[in-house]
Design a protein around this motif. Structure first.
Motif, PDB file in Angstrom:
ATOM      1  N   PHE A  41       0.806  -1.218   0.000  1.00 28.79           N
ATOM      2  CA  PHE A  41       0.000   0.000   0.000  1.00 28.79           C
ATOM      3  C   PHE A  41       0.840   1.269   0.000  1.00 28.79           C
ATOM      4  O   PHE A  41       0.328   2.340  -0.329  1.00 28.79           O
ATOM      5  N   SER A  42       2.121   1.184   0.312  1.00 24.66           N
ATOM      6  CA  SER A  42       2.968   2.376   0.326  1.00 24.66           C
ATOM      7  C   SER A  42       3.199   2.928  -1.077  1.00 24.66           C
ATOM      8  O   SER A  42       3.637   4.066  -1.226  1.00 24.66           O
ATOM      9  N   ARG A  43       2.853   2.162  -2.113  1.00 22.78           N
ATOM     10  CA  ARG A  43       2.952   2.692  -3.483  1.00 22.78           C
ATOM     11  C   ARG A  43       1.920   3.807  -3.704  1.00 22.78           C
ATOM     12  O   ARG A  43       2.052   4.588  -4.634  1.00 22.78           O
ATOM     13  N   ILE A  44       0.911   3.867  -2.853  1.00 16.38           N
ATOM     14  CA  ILE A  44      -0.116   4.900  -2.946  1.00 16.38           C
ATOM     15  C   ILE A  44       0.282   6.140  -2.162  1.00 16.38           C
ATOM     16  O   ILE A  44       0.108   7.264  -2.616  1.00 16.38           O
ATOM     17  N   GLY A  45       0.821   5.935  -0.961  1.00 15.18           N
ATOM     18  CA  GLY A  45       1.211   7.054  -0.108  1.00 15.18           C
ATOM     19  C   GLY A  45       1.758   6.538   1.209  1.00 15.18           C
ATOM     20  O   GLY A  45       1.884   5.333   1.420  1.00 15.18           O
ATOM     21  N   ALA A  46       2.082   7.469   2.093  1.00 17.89           N
ATOM     22  CA  ALA A  46       2.657   7.101   3.389  1.00 17.89           C
ATOM     23  C   ALA A  46       1.639   6.319   4.219  1.00 17.89           C
ATOM     24  O   ALA A  46       0.507   6.759   4.408  1.00 17.89           O
ATOM     25  N   VAL A  47       2.069   5.153   4.708  1.00 21.07           N
ATOM     26  CA  VAL A  47       1.211   4.280   5.506  1.00 21.07           C
ATOM     27  C   VAL A  47       1.544   4.480   6.983  1.00 21.07           C
ATOM     28  O   VAL A  47       2.694   4.343   7.392  1.00 21.07           O
ATOM     29  N   LYS A  48       0.525   4.810   7.757  1.00 23.37           N
ATOM     30  CA  LYS A  48       0.706   4.976   9.204  1.00 23.37           C
ATOM     31  C   LYS A  48       0.746   3.616   9.900  1.00 23.37           C
ATOM     32  O   LYS A  48       1.539   3.389  10.805  1.00 23.37           O
ATOM     33  N   SER A  49      -0.135   2.690   9.474  1.00 23.83           N
ATOM     34  CA  SER A  49      -0.131   1.339  10.033  1.00 23.83           C
ATOM     35  C   SER A  49      -0.794   0.386   9.050  1.00 23.83           C
ATOM     36  O   SER A  49      -1.628   0.782   8.248  1.00 23.83           O
TER      37      SER A  49
END
Length: 103
Positions: A41-49
């Motif tokens: 999912f980090s390919r979309i944006g910054a992942v918090k958790s």
């Protein structure tokens, strides 16, 4: 309960609201880890958790929740990654619903 609402006909209960920063992911491989989910999912944006829901024995339920830092990334994740393949499985991504009090 993670995912409880996705199995109810007609959608979420009236006291539930879509989280602006979280998505609910289903049909995960039992081998998919929290780290795999975060990386994907980090390919979309910054992942918090990113958390794969597991039983008390540690076995995956095949479901998870991803929380993004930015609100705009949730809709982009649904648009771009829904029905894509992760660890050999076609995943489904939906908004994550939570209690109106916690939203």
């Amino acid at each position: 309960d993670v995912g409880r609402l996705d199995h109810l006909p007609g959608g979420p209960a009236p006291d539930k609201v879509a989280s602006p920063t979280k998505v609910f992911v289903t049909n995960l491989s039992w081998e998919t880890t929290d780290n795999d989910l975060e990386t994907y999912f980090s390919r979309i944006g910054a992942v918090k958790s990113a958390i794969v829901k597991k039983s008390k024995s540690g076995r995956s339920f095949g479901q998870g929740i991803v929380e993004f830092v930015a609100d705009s990334d949730t809709s982009e994740a649904i648009d771009r990654l829904n029905n894509t393949e992760l660890d050999g499985r076609s995943i489904t991504i939906r908004p994550f619903y939570e209690s109106a009090e916690s939203a």
